[in-house]
Design an enzyme around this catalytic site. Structure first.
Site, PDB file in Angstrom:
ATOM      1  N   CYS A 236       0.850  -1.196   0.000  1.00 47.79           N
ATOM      2  CA  CYS A 236       0.000   0.000   0.000  1.00 47.79           C
ATOM      3  C   CYS A 236       0.889   1.251   0.000  1.00 47.79           C
ATOM      4  CB  CYS A 236      -0.935  -0.056   1.209  1.00 47.79           C
ATOM      5  SG  CYS A 236      -2.346   1.047   1.064  1.00 47.79           S
TER       6      CYS A 236
ATOM      7  N   GLU B 268      -0.895  -8.776   5.129  1.00 42.57           N
ATOM      8  CA  GLU B 268      -0.764  -8.900   6.599  1.00 42.57           C
ATOM      9  C   GLU B 268      -2.125  -8.850   7.284  1.00 42.57           C
ATOM     10  OE1 GLU B 268      -0.329  -6.191   4.968  1.00 42.57           O
ATOM     11  OE2 GLU B 268      -1.007  -4.447   6.124  1.00 42.57           O
TER      12      GLU B 268
ATOM     13  N   HIS C 289      -3.487  -5.802   1.214  1.00 45.48           N
ATOM     14  CA  HIS C 289      -2.766  -6.015   2.481  1.00 45.48           C
ATOM     15  C   HIS C 289      -2.697  -7.499   2.857  1.00 45.48           C
ATOM     16  CE1 HIS C 289      -2.525  -1.790   4.031  1.00 45.48           C
ATOM     17  NE2 HIS C 289      -3.483  -1.601   3.144  1.00 45.48           N
TER      18      HIS C 289
END
Lengths: 233, 79, 649, 79
Positions: free
Chosen positions: A89, A208, A206
């Site tokens: 990002c 994560e 994302h």
């Protein structure tokens, strides 16, 4: 087995550093630590991650100011030596601003911030970051950005396509990279790209945030698994 | 001394903000509007009066920080 | 000895009135000082005794709230936010606050600064904010003006929360004509900490240095509900009541403060919100039972030529007052410099109980700290039962024909913006950052996983302008209520029927809190919410925080497997209007806002909720949903179509 | 006909973006930089050549859509 050293770089305004730290810490073979952006020589790392967030408040352009932080010199050197460098990002935006990846990210064509789960298609498994994926595998990953529209001129796009440098494309559940599946207007539905040597990956989704079924998807694990397997091999 | 810097999106780069504003202007009845492009306008105040040096510095700032050459172009005036 | 500055205007009855003070209040100030106040002191008294800061028309009612309980570590009113224990040495600080008037003037910045303000109240307590929610009220989204307001408010909240990296995981939005020209923006935040990380907003230890972090500007001075005559032409020209939010600066402030709390350099800390530096100095001195002396000439200023009056009353954003342990000044400076923040020592703690303000060697204000912080005048204006209630209570069910086409009624209700999906709003909030949101927005309550503590919180914010009860949403998600915070949005308290509404609403909340043994941990009162044709409907917003014992108990509202049995737990009294009174059905199908709201039998409601939680804990329930706006039909429909997997593109 | 519109924050209104960019320029060694203020720059293309009518229309567009009167002010040039 020597433990793998992973750095999560923190810029003023980063806010996904906590999530990236937590994601990597789930792998016992890793020793993960935060690196402050003012640290000009943070030392050698097996993997460096530039997390999401609003570095410097995203003023002027996302990542425009962060690229001048003292730590960037060590990051460029890390990439030059061919070691894995992942920008997520805002991290992807910083990599483009720093010239480590071609093209630029700018305002979503809807003009609004979007946070939702989307599907992306892994375009190649021949990379440090996607070797644990099946070819063309569709991953369910969340996005959260206001400036995620990828742009590059035609010549650069041709080079990316021909060089197999496109990592992920936004797609529908069945894998079709349709316009309707494109959340922000990115050219060629691009959600993530590699550099020529394929050791630098910038991606808007994302991974994560997709490490635990409780959060709605575990597909993010594939990217971290690929990266850590490649480095310890 | 004051520098006025104009940073705009290159031709060929879609301007989502500009096209949205253009549509709403037309809906508001401004039929004469043919196109709208939106960019950044910066006023930088510089110490010193040497226009030569100021011009070089401002140009450098533009290329290094203010502008992303992939998608933007710039021009500036010294006042 | 307090001096009068050359440019200070002489104090006249007109200036006192302009400062929003009555003649009695001015006399009370003189009595506290033992003399007449100078101009700067008048400014201090007027802002500290404004409705917004002193709650002078509601404090007596607020004192009736139950605020104690086994889990309460910091009670309502004691500090900037209440704190509850959640077990194993972990605690949560949470609160809701309103930013209604600024948002009506400038939607984006008003809403954004509202979020910034409530976040500071949380991290000033020592907690890292991990959850944001908000409760919004707008007029009908049929006009461009209302749509612009909605876009600005949602945009401002998203801008601030997203930049700070704090997930906005839930809340509620209502659309009703009553809010047409007076929107409501209530912002909630919750932070988590270890017990030992708790910070207090008190100035103790004579000689301990007082630090000012941030910079003062002229913004917001009119925001503190008073005007003032021309001081310098420069100040008048530039004074703007609109404050611009800087979430990037607040992120730096947050991280610097959390780093500071890991050391023992800090004795006390308080954020600068309403009434800025004035409020933070006298409140910290009052809590510490000490005095405080500051020199406003040392305060970093964003604009040239600011006078003490402006510096003390500035409501610029993103500022903190820090009381540092003597000798640790350099260490504190280093931490703030790491985060590119400007921290300046502006004074020290004293023991004379006074708030003394210096400016270039002259004393411009000297006021007893405890008196100004705690002895604001309190009022109980007359209350009178509103006339409209007679017609409301006289309404009978047979006044309207029963609907012949129930499906049409259901579809109109589902198309109602108040009932329909809010995805286009919460999609603009990053509700996933910090990887803890295990139940995404769209269900009864949001559920957040505190990873470090391995505990689960269930949170619900709601208030139907006509009647409300929030414990149900938390219970439906498998949680047991811990505590609640409230934001009471009402009209002008000096109107007897409005004060009656406020009194009755608070009495109702007190009764419910006692029945559910759920303490109020703090909150906010926003009065004078009026539009040209009268006050808004009474809007007592409640945000309930609950705890879910373990992941297995997390329950969502959508049906899971075909063939499951659907059960209705019905705790309603024998209501002649069958729950139609004050209902969304009546409002939208018959354009009637009438009929007595369903009477709640609190004992039955408690039994119903205990039954629901017990069933969840025994693994009997696949889903649970509360019947709210739109009643049973809408509730069943929502159970069918809110399954998130349909949400992926 | 082209209209160049400049929308800037009013004096006294905090410009977080400008101050952050100013600090970064100084950290990059541009000590001469005293202040930076960042606003919007718009290029609007209008059909027709009547400068009178164009000026009124552009002024109206600014007041109705481009400018937030609480915190911004504007000026424009017709080219």
């Amino acid at each position: 087995m020597p433990r793998l050293s992973v750095a999560v770089v923190v810029f003023p305004g980063s806010n996904c550093d906590y999530d990236c730290f937590w994601a990597v810490a789930q792998f016992p073979q890793c020793r993960v630590q935060y690196v402050w952006h003012k640290d000009a020589n943070p030392g050698r790392f097996d993997v460096i991650i530039l997390p999401g967030g609003f570095s410097y408040g995203d003023y002027l352009r996302c990542g425009a100011i962060a690229r001048f932080s003292p730590v960037m010199q060590a990051i460029v050197e890390h990439a030059r030596q061919g070691r894995p460098l992942l920008g997520i990002c805002n991290g992807f935006q910083i990599l483009c601003e720093a010239g480590l990846l071609p093209g630029a990210l700018y305002r979503n064509n809807s003009l609004t911030f979007i946070c939702e789960h989307v599907y992306v298609r892994a375009e190649t498994t021949a990379s440090v970051f996607t070797r644990a994926c099946a070819s063309g595998q569709v991953l369910n990953l969340p996005i959260a950005h206001g400036e995620g529209q990828y742009f590059a001129d035609d010549a650069t796009l041709r080079q990316l396509e021909d060089g197999g440098q496109i990592a992920f494309r936004y797609c529908a559940r069945d894998g079709a990279a349709s316009a309707q599946a494109n959340p922000n207007g990115s050219r060629h539905n691009i959600a993530g790209i590699f550099n020529a040597a394929k050791n630098v990956l910038g991606m808007m989704p994302h991974p994560e945030r997709a490490m635990d079924a409780r959060l709605g998807s575990c597909d993010g694990q594939l990217i971290f698994k690929s990266m850590l397997a490649a480095v310890s091999a | 001394m004051k520098a006025h810097i104009f940073v705009t999106l290159k031709q060929g780069v879609l301007d989502p903000q500009g096209s949205t504003v253009q549509r709403s202007l037309q809906q508001m009845g401004y039929a004469a509007v043919q196109s709208v492009r939106i960019g950044k306008f910066m006023e930088v105040e510089l110490a010193g009066t040497d226009r030569e040096a100021a011009a070089t510095q401002v140009d450098e700032m533009c290329r290094k920080l203010f502008v992303n050459p992939n998608i933007e172009e710039y021009r500036f005036e010294l006042r | 000895m307090v001096t009068r500055l050359p440019q200070d205007p002489t104090i006249t009855p007109a200036i006192i009135a302009e400062h929003g003070m009555t003649a009695d209040e001015y006399q009370r100030a003189c009595a506290i000082l033992g003399r007449a106040p100078n101009y700067t002191e008048l400014g201090i008294f007027s802002v500290m005794w404004s409705e917004h800061c002193s709650y002078k028309n509601s404090r007596r009612l607020l004192r009736t709230f139950p605020t104690t309980g086994p889990r309460v570590l910091i009670k309502a009113g004691e500090e900037n936010a209440g704190v509850l224990d959640i077990g194993d040495g972990w605690a949560v600080a949470f609160k809701v606050e309103s930013h209604n008037h600024p948002s009506a003037v400038e939607p984006f910045q008003g809403a954004a600064t509202g979020v910034g303000g409530i976040l500071r109240d949380i991290f000033t307590m020592g907690a890292r904010p991990v959850i944001n929610m908000n409760s919004l009220r707008f007029g009908r989204p049929d006009t461009a003006a209302v749509r612009h307001l909605i876009d600005g408010v949602v945009g401002g909240i998203a801008h601030y929360g997203n930049c700070m990296g704090i997930p906005t995981i839930g809340g509620d939005v209502y659309f009703d004509e009553t809010y047409e020209t007076n929107c409501l923006v209530n912002a909630f935040s919750l932070g988590v900490m270890r017990h030992e990380e708790l910070q207090r907003g008190c100035a103790t230890g004579v000689g301990n240095p007082v630090f000012y972090v941030g910079a003062a500007g002229r913004d917001g001075i009119h925001g503190a509900t008073f005007a003032s005559t021309e001081l310098t032409e420069e100040s008048e020209a530039k004074r703007s009541s609109v404050q611009v939010a800087d979430p990037f600066m607040e992120k730096l402030l947050l991280e610097a403060c959390l780093e500071l709390y890991k050391t023992d350099f800090v004795v006390g800390i308080q954020d600068m919100g309403a009434a800025g530096l004035t409020c933070s100095t006298c409140e910290t001195a009052c809590r510490g039972g000490s005095g405080i002396e500051i020199d406003v000439a040392k305060v970093p200023q964003r604009e040239r030529g600011m006078v003490p009056y402006e510096i003390l009353l500035s409501e610029s954003q993103e500022r903190m007052l820090v009381i540092v342990r003597k000798g640790c000044e350099a260490d504190v400076q280093r931490i703030f410099e790491k985060w590119d923040l400007h921290a300046e020592q502006i004074g020290q703690v004293t023991d004379d109980g006074l708030m003394r303000v210096q400016w270039n060697g002259v004393t411009v204000a000297e006021i007893p700290a405890r008196a100004i912080a705690e002895d604001a005048p309190l009022y109980s204006p007359p209350a009178e039962r509103p006339a409209y209630l007679k017609t409301v209570h006289a309404w009978r069910l047979d006044a309207v024909a029963p609907p012949h086409d129930l499906t049409a009624v259901l579809t109109t209700l589902l198309a109602e913006p108040t009932i329909g999906s809010k995805k286009m709003i919460y999609r603009r909030y990053d509700h996933m950052v910090r990887t803890g949101t295990v139940v995404l927005p769209g269900s009864d309550a949001a559920v957040f996983w505190l990873k470090d503590a391995d505990k689960y919180l269930a949170l619900a914010a709601d208030c139907n302008g006509r009647y409300c009860y929030r414990a149900r949403n938390v219970v439906c998600s498998g949680g047991a209520p811990l505590g609640l915070t409230d934001c009471l949005n009402f009209g002008n308290p000096l109107k007897p029927e409005i004060y009656w509404q406020l009194t009755e609403c608070i009495a109702g909340l007190v009764e419910a809190c006692n029945a559910f043994a759920t303490p109020v941990t703090g909150g906010n009162v926003s009065l004078y919410n009026e539009s040209p044709d009268g006050a808004i409907d009474p809007t007592p917003l409640v945000v309930m925080v609950g705890q879910i014992a373990c992941a297995a108990h997390i329950t969502t509202q959508w049906f899971k497997h075909a063939g499951d049995t659907i059960v209705l737990l019905d705790g309603r009294q024998d209501d002649p209007l069958h729950g139609v009174g004050g209902s969304e059905y009546l409002r939208r199908t018959h354009q009637l806002k009438t009929g007595t709201a369903p009477v709640m039998d609190l004992a039955k409601e408690k039994a119903l909720q205990d039954c629901c939680v017990a069933a969840i804990r025994q693994g009997l329930l696949a889903s649970a949903h509360d019947c709210a706006e739109g009643g049973l039909a809408v509730a069943l429909a929502e159970c069918c179509f809110t399954m998130p997997s349909d949400n992926v593109r």
